[in-house]
Design a protein around this motif. Structure first.
Motif, PDB file in Angstrom:
ATOM      1  N   SER A 134     -18.993  32.599  24.994  1.00  0.00           N
ATOM      2  CA  SER A 134     -18.965  31.680  23.851  1.00  0.00           C
ATOM      3  C   SER A 134     -19.243  32.389  22.536  1.00  0.00           C
ATOM      4  O   SER A 134     -19.914  33.419  22.497  1.00  0.00           O
ATOM      5  CB  SER A 134     -19.996  30.573  24.059  1.00  0.00           C
ATOM      6  OG  SER A 134     -19.691  29.862  25.232  1.00  0.00           O
ATOM      7  N   ASP A 169     -18.395  25.594  20.519  1.00  0.00           N
ATOM      8  CA  ASP A 169     -17.605  25.776  21.742  1.00  0.00           C
ATOM      9  C   ASP A 169     -18.506  25.679  22.980  1.00  0.00           C
ATOM     10  O   ASP A 169     -18.030  25.536  24.101  1.00  0.00           O
ATOM     11  CB  ASP A 169     -16.793  27.093  21.727  1.00  0.00           C
ATOM     12  CG  ASP A 169     -17.661  28.350  21.672  1.00  0.00           C
ATOM     13  OD1 ASP A 169     -18.899  28.227  21.599  1.00  0.00           O
ATOM     14  OD2 ASP A 169     -17.093  29.459  21.690  1.00  0.00           O
ATOM     15  N   TYR A 224     -19.829  16.445  20.645  1.00  0.00           N
ATOM     16  CA  TYR A 224     -19.368  17.693  21.242  1.00  0.00           C
ATOM     17  C   TYR A 224     -18.015  17.479  21.928  1.00  0.00           C
ATOM     18  O   TYR A 224     -17.837  16.511  22.672  1.00  0.00           O
ATOM     19  CB  TYR A 224     -20.396  18.204  22.263  1.00  0.00           C
ATOM     20  CG  TYR A 224     -19.946  19.442  22.981  1.00  0.00           C
ATOM     21  CD1 TYR A 224     -19.715  20.618  22.286  1.00  0.00           C
ATOM     22  CD2 TYR A 224     -19.740  19.444  24.363  1.00  0.00           C
ATOM     23  CE1 TYR A 224     -19.279  21.761  22.943  1.00  0.00           C
ATOM     24  CE2 TYR A 224     -19.321  20.576  25.020  1.00  0.00           C
ATOM     25  CZ  TYR A 224     -19.086  21.731  24.303  1.00  0.00           C
ATOM     26  OH  TYR A 224     -18.652  22.864  24.955  1.00  0.00           O
ATOM     27  N   GLN A 225     -17.084  18.388  21.649  1.00  0.00           N
ATOM     28  CA  GLN A 225     -15.725  18.194  22.157  1.00  0.00           C
ATOM     29  C   GLN A 225     -15.293  19.260  23.168  1.00  0.00           C
ATOM     30  O   GLN A 225     -14.152  19.263  23.625  1.00  0.00           O
ATOM     31  CB  GLN A 225     -14.732  18.224  20.984  1.00  0.00           C
ATOM     32  CG  GLN A 225     -14.958  17.077  20.021  1.00  0.00           C
ATOM     33  CD  GLN A 225     -14.315  17.318  18.659  1.00  0.00           C
ATOM     34  OE1 GLN A 225     -13.405  18.132  18.536  1.00  0.00           O
ATOM     35  NE2 GLN A 225     -14.790  16.617  17.648  1.00  0.00           N
ATOM     36  N   GLY A 226     -16.185  20.193  23.494  1.00  0.00           N
ATOM     37  CA  GLY A 226     -15.789  21.302  24.361  1.00  0.00           C
ATOM     38  C   GLY A 226     -16.023  21.038  25.838  1.00  0.00           C
ATOM     39  O   GLY A 226     -16.327  19.921  26.263  1.00  0.00           O
ATOM     40  N   HIS A 227     -15.899  22.123  26.618  1.00  0.00           N
ATOM     41  CA  HIS A 227     -16.033  22.012  28.074  1.00  0.00           C
ATOM     42  C   HIS A 227     -17.144  22.909  28.607  1.00  0.00           C
ATOM     43  O   HIS A 227     -17.124  23.316  29.759  1.00  0.00           O
ATOM     44  CB  HIS A 227     -14.703  22.363  28.751  1.00  0.00           C
ATOM     45  CG  HIS A 227     -13.594  21.486  28.285  1.00  0.00           C
ATOM     46  ND1 HIS A 227     -13.479  20.178  28.671  1.00  0.00           N
ATOM     47  CD2 HIS A 227     -12.596  21.710  27.402  1.00  0.00           C
ATOM     48  CE1 HIS A 227     -12.433  19.638  28.070  1.00  0.00           C
ATOM     49  NE2 HIS A 227     -11.890  20.554  27.284  1.00  0.00           N
ATOM     50  N   LYS A 228     -18.057  23.273  27.719  1.00  0.00           N
ATOM     51  CA  LYS A 228     -19.200  24.061  28.173  1.00  0.00           C
ATOM     52  C   LYS A 228     -20.468  23.328  27.747  1.00  0.00           C
ATOM     53  O   LYS A 228     -21.150  23.710  26.793  1.00  0.00           O
ATOM     54  CB  LYS A 228     -19.140  25.478  27.586  1.00  0.00           C
ATOM     55  CG  LYS A 228     -18.209  26.389  28.378  1.00  0.00           C
ATOM     56  CD  LYS A 228     -18.189  27.797  27.839  1.00  0.00           C
ATOM     57  CE  LYS A 228     -17.200  27.919  26.714  1.00  0.00           C
ATOM     58  NZ  LYS A 228     -17.044  29.268  26.169  1.00  0.00           N
ATOM     59  N   LEU A 229     -20.736  22.246  28.441  1.00  0.00           N
ATOM     60  CA  LEU A 229     -21.915  21.432  28.154  1.00  0.00           C
ATOM     61  C   LEU A 229     -22.969  21.707  29.221  1.00  0.00           C
ATOM     62  O   LEU A 229     -22.751  21.453  30.411  1.00  0.00           O
ATOM     63  CB  LEU A 229     -21.550  19.946  28.157  1.00  0.00           C
ATOM     64  CG  LEU A 229     -22.679  18.978  27.847  1.00  0.00           C
ATOM     65  CD1 LEU A 229     -23.223  19.210  26.452  1.00  0.00           C
ATOM     66  CD2 LEU A 229     -22.207  17.546  27.988  1.00  0.00           C
ATOM     67  N   ASN A 245     -21.271  20.081  32.329  1.00  0.00           N
ATOM     68  CA  ASN A 245     -20.548  21.027  33.169  1.00  0.00           C
ATOM     69  C   ASN A 245     -21.505  21.844  34.029  1.00  0.00           C
ATOM     70  O   ASN A 245     -21.118  22.435  35.037  1.00  0.00           O
ATOM     71  CB  ASN A 245     -19.697  21.967  32.310  1.00  0.00           C
ATOM     72  CG  ASN A 245     -18.736  21.188  31.431  1.00  0.00           C
ATOM     73  OD1 ASN A 245     -19.001  20.976  30.253  1.00  0.00           O
ATOM     74  ND2 ASN A 245     -17.642  20.729  31.994  1.00  0.00           N
TER      75      ASN A 245
END
Ligand code: CNA
Length: 241
Positions: free
Chosen positions: A14, A182, A203-208, A223
């Protein structure tokens, strides 16, 4: 261990990390949170902490407010822990763009973090309600009863009490950084205090990533969920300067 490796990999990959945290980030520094079993909500007072820490209570029963506040909210000897230091280090590398915190203890800054968005203010700042003069936390702690300014005015901590609104500029900036992130790491928060908890929806990403000792209502949207003490988790993460 596998989870730590996954967290490490996500951090390594990231470039725009934001951390969103709460009282659980500072429990390993010796500051009690609200909702853990040894937290303030499980201790016995004449009123629940939410009532004492409200604007109405502050106005109507100021002396009692300050008794609780000085006793439980002013932990001036507390030192940052591994989580605070790791986040400060991550910021230095350029990967972490901001810490958005519900905490009022100033420990992120004490660890060296520069961009800290304090949604609920800080116990380290206190102002006279009449003339606006600044007073530090030590002054408040050492004052007898209600802390009073040399002008005679009452001193109020720069802390957002229940029923009070959040600072709009801080809120907007928190939304901006979370929108642009990100990777979002959420840690040490029960995610039940609003509007703060609602910010993570930006938050709009895929690494939460959610690092919390107990389950939260948002675990299913993460995630990666780690249910270990956050200081010990971050002490295992390698950060190259
Ligand atoms: P909370 O509701 O008390 O939740 C804390 C969460 O952290 C709980 O779900 C715990 O399971 C979890 N937790 C506790 N210790 C750890 C740990 N070592 N590692 C991982 N997870 C842990 O606190 P929130 O921040 O969610 O609630 C918001 C309130 C609490 C804010 O308004 C704060 O101002 C207020 N508060 C702040 C402090 C502080 O500044 N240190 C202390 C107490 C309360």
């Amino acid at each position: 261990m596998e989870q730590i490796q996954k967290l490490q990999q996500m951090i390594d990959e990231s470039e725009n990390i934001v951390f969103f945290g709460g009282a659980g980030v500072s429990t390993e520094s010796g500051i009690p949170d609200f909702r853990s079993v040894d937290g303030l909500y499980h201790q016995k007072y004449d009123y629940p902490p939410e009532t004492i820490l409200s604007h109405t209570f502050y106005r109507r029963k100021t002396e009692e407010f300050y008794r609780f506040y000085k006793d439980k909210m002013l932990c001036l000897d507390a030192k940052p822990n591994a989580a605070h230091y790791a986040l400060a280090k991550l910021e230095k590398t350029g990967k972490l763009k901001a810490v958005v915190t519900q905490n009022i203890d100033g420990l992120h800054q004490a660890a060296g973090s520069k961009k800290v968005l304090e949604l609920h203010g800080s116990v380290l700042r206190n102002y006279c309600e009449v003339c606006g003069a600044f007073y530090d936390a030590k002054f408040v702690l050492q004052s007898e009863g209600i802390p009073t300014c040399s002008c005679g005015g009452q001193i109020k901590p720069d802390v957002v009490l229940y029923e009070e609104g959040l600072n709009q500029a801080t809120l907007s900036e928190a939304i901006r950084v979370i929108c642009e992130a990100d990777m979002l790491i959420i840690g040490g928060t029960s995610l039940v205090v609003y509007p703060a908890a609602g910010l993570i929806d930006y938050y709009q990403g895929h690494k939460l990533v959610l690092i919390n000792k107990s389950a939260t209502a948002r675990d299913s949207m993460a995630n990666l969920v780690i249910t270990e003490p956050i200081g010990s988790v971050f002490s295992k993460i390698k950060i190259e300067e």
